[in-house]
Write a protein that holds these residues in place. Structure first.
Motif, PDB file in Angstrom:
ATOM      1  N   GLU A  21       0.835  -1.208   0.000  1.00  0.00           N
ATOM      2  CA  GLU A  21       0.000   0.000   0.000  1.00  0.00           C
ATOM      3  C   GLU A  21       0.868   1.255   0.000  1.00  0.00           C
ATOM      4  OE1 GLU A  21      -2.927   2.383   3.049  1.00  0.00           O
ATOM      5  OE2 GLU A  21      -2.893   0.194   3.181  1.00  0.00           O
ATOM      6  N   ILE A  22       1.919   1.254   0.790  1.00  0.00           N
ATOM      7  CA  ILE A  22       2.822   2.408   0.857  1.00  0.00           C
ATOM      8  C   ILE A  22       3.520   2.594  -0.487  1.00  0.00           C
ATOM      9  CG2 ILE A  22       4.856   3.379   1.992  1.00  0.00           C
ATOM     10  CD1 ILE A  22       2.215   3.302   3.687  1.00  0.00           C
ATOM     11  N   SER A  32       5.889  12.859  -2.823  1.00  0.00           N
ATOM     12  CA  SER A  32       7.231  12.273  -2.881  1.00  0.00           C
ATOM     13  C   SER A  32       7.334  11.132  -1.868  1.00  0.00           C
ATOM     14  CB  SER A  32       8.284  13.330  -2.563  1.00  0.00           C
ATOM     15  OG  SER A  32       8.224  13.672  -1.184  1.00  0.00           O
ATOM     16  N   ILE A  33       8.377  10.339  -2.020  1.00  0.00           N
ATOM     17  CA  ILE A  33       8.607   9.246  -1.072  1.00  0.00           C
ATOM     18  C   ILE A  33       8.772   9.799   0.335  1.00  0.00           C
ATOM     19  CG2 ILE A  33      10.282   7.478  -0.378  1.00  0.00           C
ATOM     20  CD1 ILE A  33      10.649   6.824  -3.345  1.00  0.00           C
ATOM     21  N   GLY A  34       9.490  10.899   0.458  1.00  0.00           N
ATOM     22  CA  GLY A  34       9.679  11.529   1.765  1.00  0.00           C
ATOM     23  C   GLY A  34       8.367  11.974   2.389  1.00  0.00           C
ATOM     24  N   ASP A  39       3.930  10.994   6.229  1.00  0.00           N
ATOM     25  CA  ASP A  39       2.483  10.822   6.433  1.00  0.00           C
ATOM     26  C   ASP A  39       2.173   9.613   7.317  1.00  0.00           C
ATOM     27  OD1 ASP A  39       2.018  13.006   4.818  1.00  0.00           O
ATOM     28  OD2 ASP A  39       1.364  11.816   3.068  1.00  0.00           O
ATOM     29  N   VAL A  40       2.963   8.562   7.178  1.00  0.00           N
ATOM     30  CA  VAL A  40       2.688   7.325   7.919  1.00  0.00           C
ATOM     31  C   VAL A  40       3.718   7.066   9.021  1.00  0.00           C
ATOM     32  CG1 VAL A  40       1.362   6.224   6.086  1.00  0.00           C
ATOM     33  CG2 VAL A  40       3.837   5.958   6.138  1.00  0.00           C
ATOM     34  N   ALA A  46      13.421   3.410   4.794  1.00  0.00           N
ATOM     35  CA  ALA A  46      12.622   2.181   4.746  1.00  0.00           C
ATOM     36  C   ALA A  46      11.681   2.192   3.543  1.00  0.00           C
ATOM     37  CB  ALA A  46      11.828   2.010   6.036  1.00  0.00           C
ATOM     38  N   VAL A  47      11.020   3.308   3.329  1.00  0.00           N
ATOM     39  CA  VAL A  47      10.063   3.399   2.221  1.00  0.00           C
ATOM     40  C   VAL A  47      10.791   3.286   0.890  1.00  0.00           C
ATOM     41  CG1 VAL A  47       8.334   4.856   1.098  1.00  0.00           C
ATOM     42  CG2 VAL A  47       8.402   4.702   3.598  1.00  0.00           C
TER      43      VAL A  47
END
Length: 105
Positions: A21-22, A32-34, A39-40, A46-47
């Motif tokens: 989901e991420i 953006s990935i950041g 947000d989570v 890690a993302v």
């Protein structure tokens, strides 16, 4: 600990569904990935690794040259556990043999 040093985050585990989901949120392109990581409440590192792993898993070449796929990592972990157990199983009789050989001298 100094005030300028961040406190280490506790290590958390996540499900494959959550990671997927991420990754999907990152791929929509509107954040953006950041931003998704913030947000989570995850680390950007890690993302980013989840996104890279998803790309390796989706490649037709099975991840050749880019690391192991998720399934390959799972199998490797299983084989390592099995190997460790087998080494322990072999070591017990060897230690017993050494012990009893030492008593007869």
């Amino acid at each position: 600990m100094s005030a300028s040093r961040k406190q280490a985050r506790p290590r958390r585990s996540s499900t494959a569904d959550f990671e997927a989901e991420i990754v999907q949120r990152c791929r929509t392109g509107d954040r953006s990935i950041g931003q998704v990581a913030r947000d989570v409440d995850l680390t950007e590192t890690a993302v980013r690794e989840w996104v890279r792993q998803a790309e390796r898993d989706e490649r037709d070449d099975g991840g050749a040259g880019g690391g192991l796929s998720f399934d390959e990592r799972q199998e490797l972990a299983r084989l390592r556990r099995e190997n460790r157990q087998l080494r322990e199983d072999v070591g017990i009789p060897e230690r017993a043999t050494d012990f009893f050989a030492g008593e007869t001298r």
